[in-house]
Design an enzyme around this catalytic site. Structure first.
Site, PDB file in Angstrom:
ATOM      1  N   GLY A 155      61.414 -20.509  19.424  1.00  0.00           N
ATOM      2  CA  GLY A 155      62.208 -19.799  20.413  1.00  0.00           C
ATOM      3  C   GLY A 155      61.475 -18.672  21.103  1.00  0.00           C
ATOM      4  N   GLY A 189      63.048 -14.254  23.750  1.00  0.00           N
ATOM      5  CA  GLY A 189      61.683 -14.739  23.613  1.00  0.00           C
ATOM      6  C   GLY A 189      60.669 -13.674  23.252  1.00  0.00           C
ATOM      7  CG  ASP A 323      63.866 -22.588   9.871  1.00  0.00           C
ATOM      8  OD1 ASP A 323      64.788 -22.675   9.039  1.00  0.00           O
ATOM      9  OD2 ASP A 323      63.593 -21.543  10.480  1.00  0.00           O
ATOM     10  CG  ASP A 333      57.525 -18.959  10.536  1.00  0.00           C
ATOM     11  OD1 ASP A 333      56.618 -18.849  11.364  1.00  0.00           O
ATOM     12  OD2 ASP A 333      58.264 -19.956  10.469  1.00  0.00           O
TER      13      ASP A 333
END
Length: 570
Positions: A155, A189, A323, A333
């Site tokens: 995203g 974003g 994810d 992440d």
């Protein structure tokens, strides 16, 4: 403590539940098809980096189906793995605040002087593209806090392309915080300074601790205002945008496969899985009829090892959703992570995790849950016999995890060889640490710095603060007796050799949340000196460093550190 207690202790699990709601409106796109990619239609107005000697390739485009729709408009995407998406440059002025010289030299084959080039900042923040780059956003789904969340995807990240260095290593370069993509949902974003500082520092810190991880090349900060609600309490504040250029051998995750099975796109699933195996699991023969079972076995094994390694340095990821779990079993992440200070199996770094689903003690069980979801994603491609084999492989996960955990903690205590009571000595120590709230990192480090004679005599100075806390336990002397007896059972070993081994395994410095917070508070005032100090310190976490000692990085955490809160907001 019984053997049964020990097993439960290491495999501590907190049952948590959470709800995921996604009420965003999406535009339906046409289904994605595999097609020959014509680069000429891409971004005729985009500027390219002409003076930075780094050329990328994009074999992903040739091998995997691409979204037929173009542009960054929000939509449900089907039938493909990637969507093309152009980064949105941050508003100037931009400041290059940190660079990993190790990544620059040893991964990207670039000279240190390249950062002085005026073009460099634009190239690592999305303002310009490296030659050969075709920015993509990856489509994936995932289970978040135990519940299927549907389409997620990159995203606010853009995969720029792949670089093959002089050693033959292939690294995928990705911008994070570089603007909207088709998967942004209601997001803008962007990423802010506080989350970007944490991602940059922790990516590099984990590497130098010896853990499999993504890497970070650079951190660029802008004056562009970004509005966030850090603790989801309605208190929206204005922050500043930032971009991290990060690297990994692959950014595919469990959710990359899940989304395809969930939507019945089995041809795309097979295509992606075959690509991942061929490129990243080269020891698996592509014509092996059981290649998916072998692949699953490898991921189960490596995921167990990764989580055991996390535990050995007191690392809690914070958001162990499918994810966020790499198919290559590397740490990716970095969000609301935390390095545990006082030893507590219930330590939860993420204040968004109200029920403690992702506590440090639950990570091994969460890994098992995520692997179950991976097997569900693979199931349509497996025969009944292959499914049975895979289920048996999954049943072996706890044993694989415990064995690796045991090996790592034996090494942390300086043990050579194997003895029956080793598990008990480890568990006994962890129980004392839990009871006394002893610091995880410094307890092991200070055990490596004191002599056995000092331990036996109980001559622990107050400056050896973690061991001093531990020694207050009524059973500390009993544990010391067991520990010393175990070490002395190896006649060929010496105390000096033990200390040397342990000091090479037990870090003196980790990225504690209070240290990151101190650097962030300065960075938000355009003082990046502590970001630089932490970066320098964490490159050599096992070495005593005068500057780090003066900064208090090995001292007892300040009292205000207990009030720190870290959330998913970034």
């Amino acid at each position: 403590m019984t053997k049964h207690d020990f097993t439960l202790f290491l495999f501590f699990s907190a049952v948590a539940s959470a709800t995921f709601s996604d009420e965003q409106e999406f535009c339906e796109s046409e289904s994605c098809n595999e097609r020959e990619f014509d680069k000429s239609h891409f971004y005729s107005n985009v500027k390219y980096c002409g003076e930075i000697p780094l050329t990328l390739s994009h074999k992903l485009i040739d091998a995997l189906p691409l979204d037929e729709a173009e542009g960054n408009f929000i939509r449900v995407v089907k039938g493909c793995v990637f969507s093309e998406s152009q980064p949105t440059p941050l508003k100037e002025p931009l400041t290059l605040t940190a660079v990993s010289q190790d990544v620059l030299r040893n991964i990207l084959d670039l000279n240190e002087s390249v950062v002085q080039n005026e073009e460099f900042v634009g190239c690592v923040s999305g303002g310009k593209l490296f030659p050969g780059s075709i920015p993509l956003a990856h489509r994936y789904g995932g289970h978040q806090f135990g519940y299927w969340a549907g389409q997620l995807g990159d995203g606010r990240a853009h995969l720029l392309g792949e670089y093959t260095n002089r050693k033959g290593e292939r690294w995928e370069l990705q911008l994070k915080g570089s603007g909207k993509t088709p998967y942004s949902r209601s997001g803008d974003g962007r990423a802010v300074i506080r989350s970007s500082v944490r991602e940059f520092l922790c990516s590099e810190a984990m590497h130098f601790l010896g853990l499999p991880t993504s890497r970070a090349l650079s951190l660029v900060v802008s004056e562009e205002p970004v509005r966030r609600d850090p603790f989801y309490n309605g208190n929206v504040i204005k922050e500043r945008g930032a971009v991290v250029l990060r690297l990994a051998k692959s950014w595919f995750r469990i959710g990359s496969l899940e989304i395809l099975t969930r939507t019945g796109e089995l041809d795309v699933l097979r295509t992606l899985l075959d690509f991942v195996i061929k490129k990243h699991f080269k020891s698996i023969a592509t014509n092996d009829p059981d290649k998916y079972v072998v692949f699953f076995s490898r991921v189960v094994n490596e995921t167990a090892h990764l989580i055991a390694h996390w535990m050995s340095v007191g690392f809690a990821h914070g958001v162990c959703n499918t994810d966020n779990f790499s198919l290559l079993s590397i740490t990716i992440d970095y969000g609301p992570f935390g390095f545990m200070e006082s030893y507590d199996p219930n330590f939860v770094p993420n204040t968004s995790d109200d029920e403690g689903r992702y506590s440090i003690g639950a990570q091994a069980n969460v890994g098992l849950f995520n692997l179950q979801k991976l097997l569900e994603a693979l199931k349509p491609l497996l025969t009944s016999d292959q499914l049975s084999q895979s289920q048996q492989i999954l049943r072996e996960y706890p044993q694989i995890y415990h064995q690796r955990f045991h090996e790592l903690f034996k090494a942390k205590l300086g043990f050579l060889g194997n003895e029956e009571k080793d598990s008990y000595v480890i568990a006994f120590l962890l129980k004392l640490m839990e009871d006394t709230g002893a610091d995880f990192t410094m307890t092991f480090r200070q055990l490596s710095e004191v002599t056995l004679s000092q331990l036996q005599k109980g001559s622990i100075a107050p400056s050896v603060w973690a061991l001093s806390d531990l020694s207050s336990h009524e059973y500390f002397r009993d544990w010391v007796q067991l520990y010393v007896q175990r070490l002395l059972s190896v006649e060929s070993d010496s105390d000096a050799a033990r200390q040397h081994r342990m000091q090479g395994i037990n870090p003196r410095y980790v990225l504690r949340n209070w240290m990151a917070e101190s650097a962030i508070r300065k960075a938000e005032k355009n003082d990046f000196s502590e970001v630089a100090l932490l970066q320098k310190t964490l490159m050599e976490p096992f070495m005593n460093q005068d500057e780090a000692e003066r900064a208090g990085y090995a001292s007892k955490p300040p009292s205000w550190a207990q009030q720190l809160r870290v959330s998913c907001s970034s």
